[in-house]
Design an enzyme around this catalytic site. Sequence first.
Site, PDB file in Angstrom:
ATOM      1  N   TYR A   1     -11.111   2.014   4.545  1.00  7.89           N
ATOM      2  CA  TYR A   1      -9.964   1.749   3.681  1.00  7.89           C
ATOM      3  C   TYR A   1     -10.372   0.795   2.569  1.00  7.89           C
ATOM      4  CZ  TYR A   1      -4.929   1.078   2.843  1.00  7.89           C
ATOM      5  OH  TYR A   1      -3.667   1.055   2.306  1.00  7.89           O
ATOM      6  N   SER A   2     -10.242   1.240   1.338  1.00 12.80           N
ATOM      7  CA  SER A   2     -10.701   0.437   0.210  1.00 12.80           C
ATOM      8  C   SER A   2      -9.739   0.534  -0.962  1.00 12.80           C
ATOM      9  CB  SER A   2     -12.101   0.904  -0.235  1.00 12.80           C
ATOM     10  OG  SER A   2     -12.501   0.226  -1.411  1.00 12.80           O
ATOM     11  N   ASN A   3      -9.207  -0.612  -1.366  1.00 14.30           N
ATOM     12  CA  ASN A   3      -8.325  -0.630  -2.536  1.00 14.30           C
ATOM     13  C   ASN A   3      -9.030  -0.163  -3.798  1.00 14.30           C
ATOM     14  OD1 ASN A   3      -5.820  -1.790  -1.430  1.00 14.30           O
ATOM     15  ND2 ASN A   3      -7.088  -3.566  -0.991  1.00 14.30           N
TER      16      ASN A   3
ATOM     17  N   ALA B   1     -20.219  -5.357  10.232  1.00  9.90           N
ATOM     18  CA  ALA B   1     -20.309  -4.930  11.626  1.00  9.90           C
ATOM     19  C   ALA B   1     -20.491  -6.111  12.572  1.00  9.90           C
ATOM     20  CB  ALA B   1     -21.455  -3.936  11.779  1.00  9.90           C
TER      21      ALA B   1
ATOM     22  N   GLY C   1       2.882  -0.971   3.864  1.00  7.17           N
ATOM     23  CA  GLY C   1       2.147  -1.908   3.044  1.00  7.17           C
ATOM     24  C   GLY C   1       2.733  -3.298   3.094  1.00  7.17           C
TER      25      GLY C   1
ATOM     26  N   SER D   1       0.788  -1.232   0.000  1.00  7.61           N
ATOM     27  CA  SER D   1       0.000   0.000   0.000  1.00  7.61           C
ATOM     28  C   SER D   1       0.821   1.284   0.000  1.00  7.61           C
ATOM     29  CB  SER D   1      -0.953   0.009   1.199  1.00  7.61           C
ATOM     30  OG  SER D   1      -2.061  -0.811   0.921  1.00  7.61           O
TER      31      SER D   1
END
Length: 399
Positions: A195-197, A144, A338, A85
């Site tokens: 957090y999203s690629n 969740a 990362g 990352s």
Amino acid sequence: MVRKISEALDAAGAAAADSGAVPETAAGQDRPELQKAIEEIVDSGFVGVSLRVHDERGEWVGSAGVAELSGTAKPPVNGHARIGSNTKTFTATLVLQLVAAGKIGLDTPAAHYLPEFGLDERIMVRMLLQHTSGVFNFTGEVNADGTIAPGIPIPYSTTGKEWVDNRFKTYRPQELVELALSKPARFEPGTGWSYSNTNYVLARLLIERVTGRSVAEEMQRLILGPLGLSGTVVPDASPEIPEPYAHAYYRYEDAGEQKTVDITRQNPSWVSSGGDMISTTQDLHTFISALLGGKLMPAGLLAEMCTPHPTGIPNMDYGLGVFVLTTDGGGTVISHNGAAVGHAALMYATPDGSKTLTAALNCVDDADLSIATAFQTAQRRLLNEVFGGGQVDPAQPTG
């Protein structure tokens, strides 16, 4: 599971570094505390570690452990590693350079540039870089209630053998985005942080759309070439990694038998510009120092990049492609770390780029993320040694 881990990763000297030998003046004798730290990181479960520190005492480089399980040689101090990352900081920098050039608007809907995906018109370009778009992470999410919402088969969300057998498969960026958009959004755009690629694959496609060139070409034109980052590679779908390097490994179970395989060669297209790049500790130092020193974008945009946005994690906020950490002593550190299946990279700096810590680690990875706790401990140990302590940013096992 994936998301939980993501929130908890001069000429003679240069020639010696390139060959993998430790320069005599930086062999660890002058900074025994740093050498001890990386040796203890190896003792915690890593195969090898190489560390580079630039601070008021000058430059220190050293390594510990081994470059490969079957050998005795130490990891090369400036070897190539998959940086996971940390790629996001490079990609965000590229987007902001195009903002500076007037080709992209930070507060323009991403759908304006990429209409084919039917993106929510409320998702601004800024939200992609900041992880506030709410778009599903194609490498998987944790709901969740603790259940897993799967994405593509990755090393941490599938049987190990399945990933090993398919580690040379090519995914195209459009395919990853389409899969993510077929899933429900996590929240309304701009109302949360996740957090999203997928955000960074969209950023890649945006770069390519507005420039008419590949992200690799633009990276070379605007960052790698100007900074002389000859050890940094944007691999796309190539499984190759330049020598020298420390080896990456993956452990899995097959028919009741534990197997460990060398997965240094792997196709990184499954994470795309969310975490596919290859670099060295020297190049990471040069990059983060130049970035924070104001050499890559106007001061106003750099300030926006480093403006903290709350993530819900104590003392750990996010800007545009960087984490903004608060140390125990109240100081600020700019960072992105990362991990990329058997390889990991650390990149920390003071806000002016004058003090940096970069590291490359190699390990035996597995589907259970057994190395995760040791990775978090390693980050904290090095941060304590160089910057006086603080939180660690979530080194993505999925890029």
